[in-house]
Scaffold this motif. Structure first.
Motif, PDB file in Angstrom:
ATOM      1  N   ARG A  23       0.839  -1.200   0.000  1.00 32.59           N
ATOM      2  CA  ARG A  23       0.000   0.000   0.000  1.00 32.59           C
ATOM      3  C   ARG A  23       0.879   1.256   0.000  1.00 32.59           C
ATOM      4  O   ARG A  23       1.865   1.343   0.722  1.00 32.59           O
ATOM      5  CB  ARG A  23      -0.875  -0.061   1.253  1.00 32.59           C
ATOM      6  CG  ARG A  23      -1.887   0.971   1.384  1.00 32.59           C
ATOM      7  CD  ARG A  23      -2.627   0.748   2.717  1.00 32.59           C
ATOM      8  NE  ARG A  23      -3.387   1.911   3.047  1.00 32.59           N
ATOM      9  CZ  ARG A  23      -4.678   2.044   2.804  1.00 32.59           C
ATOM     10  NH1 ARG A  23      -5.332   1.060   2.265  1.00 32.59           N
ATOM     11  NH2 ARG A  23      -5.293   3.154   3.092  1.00 32.59           N
ATOM     12  N   THR A  27      -2.036   2.885   6.629  1.00 34.90           N
ATOM     13  CA  THR A  27      -3.291   3.104   7.337  1.00 34.90           C
ATOM     14  C   THR A  27      -2.938   3.798   8.655  1.00 34.90           C
ATOM     15  O   THR A  27      -1.769   3.878   9.044  1.00 34.90           O
ATOM     16  CB  THR A  27      -4.005   1.770   7.634  1.00 34.90           C
ATOM     17  OG1 THR A  27      -3.181   0.996   8.513  1.00 34.90           O
ATOM     18  CG2 THR A  27      -4.292   0.996   6.358  1.00 34.90           C
ATOM     19  N   TYR A  28      -3.925   4.289   9.363  1.00 26.82           N
ATOM     20  CA  TYR A  28      -3.677   4.957  10.638  1.00 26.82           C
ATOM     21  C   TYR A  28      -2.966   4.011  11.597  1.00 26.82           C
ATOM     22  O   TYR A  28      -2.005   4.389  12.272  1.00 26.82           O
ATOM     23  CB  TYR A  28      -5.004   5.433  11.235  1.00 26.82           C
ATOM     24  CG  TYR A  28      -4.855   6.150  12.547  1.00 26.82           C
ATOM     25  CD1 TYR A  28      -4.382   7.461  12.588  1.00 26.82           C
ATOM     26  CD2 TYR A  28      -5.170   5.524  13.740  1.00 26.82           C
ATOM     27  CE1 TYR A  28      -4.225   8.122  13.790  1.00 26.82           C
ATOM     28  CE2 TYR A  28      -5.024   6.182  14.956  1.00 26.82           C
ATOM     29  CZ  TYR A  28      -4.557   7.483  14.969  1.00 26.82           C
ATOM     30  OH  TYR A  28      -4.402   8.129  16.162  1.00 26.82           O
ATOM     31  N   HIS A  29      -3.401   2.756  11.633  1.00 30.16           N
ATOM     32  CA  HIS A  29      -2.802   1.768  12.533  1.00 30.16           C
ATOM     33  C   HIS A  29      -1.372   1.424  12.114  1.00 30.16           C
ATOM     34  O   HIS A  29      -0.506   1.233  12.968  1.00 30.16           O
ATOM     35  CB  HIS A  29      -3.665   0.506  12.590  1.00 30.16           C
ATOM     36  CG  HIS A  29      -4.925   0.707  13.358  1.00 30.16           C
ATOM     37  ND1 HIS A  29      -5.064   0.337  14.662  1.00 30.16           N
ATOM     38  CD2 HIS A  29      -6.109   1.278  13.009  1.00 30.16           C
ATOM     39  CE1 HIS A  29      -6.271   0.654  15.095  1.00 30.16           C
ATOM     40  NE2 HIS A  29      -6.925   1.226  14.095  1.00 30.16           N
ATOM     41  N   GLN A  30      -1.110   1.330  10.832  1.00 25.24           N
ATOM     42  CA  GLN A  30       0.248   1.038  10.375  1.00 25.24           C
ATOM     43  C   GLN A  30       1.178   2.215  10.637  1.00 25.24           C
ATOM     44  O   GLN A  30       2.333   2.030  10.997  1.00 25.24           O
ATOM     45  CB  GLN A  30       0.256   0.703   8.883  1.00 25.24           C
ATOM     46  CG  GLN A  30      -0.333  -0.640   8.556  1.00 25.24           C
ATOM     47  CD  GLN A  30      -0.444  -0.879   7.064  1.00 25.24           C
ATOM     48  OE1 GLN A  30      -0.523   0.054   6.267  1.00 25.24           O
ATOM     49  NE2 GLN A  30      -0.473  -2.134   6.691  1.00 25.24           N
ATOM     50  N   SER A  35      -0.163  -1.930  13.608  1.00 26.98           N
ATOM     51  CA  SER A  35      -0.328  -3.031  12.648  1.00 26.98           C
ATOM     52  C   SER A  35       0.983  -3.207  11.896  1.00 26.98           C
ATOM     53  O   SER A  35       1.695  -2.238  11.651  1.00 26.98           O
ATOM     54  CB  SER A  35      -1.440  -2.713  11.642  1.00 26.98           C
ATOM     55  OG  SER A  35      -2.675  -2.591  12.282  1.00 26.98           O
TER      56      SER A  35
END
Length: 147
Positions: A23, A27-30, A35
């Motif tokens: 990606r 993402t916010y978590h990554q 994550s």
């Protein structure tokens, strides 16, 4: 679930063509290292179930400066082979197949211990390295005209 073609790379494993991608934006978590770094893979000619590989490290652009690795085609090929051994039906439709790689499996897939990098403001420092391992910076001229 289909994988976007834009930004994907082709790889051939045991005579079958696959597309893989990471990606572009975390993402916010990554981004917060909640994550792990993930790689998605699917067959190139006959897309079916997508393989989602979770690696035991953070993305290079994580906000907390956690260690990461460079994902190379050899690692992706090893993950594809391991997923096929675990029963990933790549050519049949269905939900995503998840493969979680551990530290020990990562070492086995690479054939050597992974070389982790630590993100830093101006680049990447090898794990155990220091600021001296960064490329040299260029000094910018002063805006002050009196000098």
């Amino acid at each position: 679930m289909a994988m976007p073609r834009k930004g994907s790379r082709l790889i051939s494993v045991d005579g079958t063509a696959y597309r893989w991608r990471i990606r572009h934006k975390p993402t916010y978590h990554q981004g917060n290292d909640w994550s792990p770094l993930t790689v998605t893979v699917e067959q190139a000619e006959k897309p079916g179930r997508v393989l989602v590989v979770s690696l035991p490290c953070a993305r290079p652009d994580n906000r907390l400066g956690q260690r990461t690795i460079a994902v190379r085609p050899a690692l992706v090929a090893g993950c594809i082979r391991q997923a096929i051994e675990q029963g990933w039906p790549s050519g049949r439709p269905g939900s995503a197949f998840t493969l979680t790689i551990t530290e020990e499996e990562l070492t086995a897939l690479l054939g050597e211990p992974p070389q982790y990098l630590i993100p830093f403001l101006w680049g990447m420092i090898p794990e155990g390295g220091s600021i001296k391992d960064l490329p040299r910076c260029v000094e910018l001229p002063s805006r002050d005209k009196s000098q």
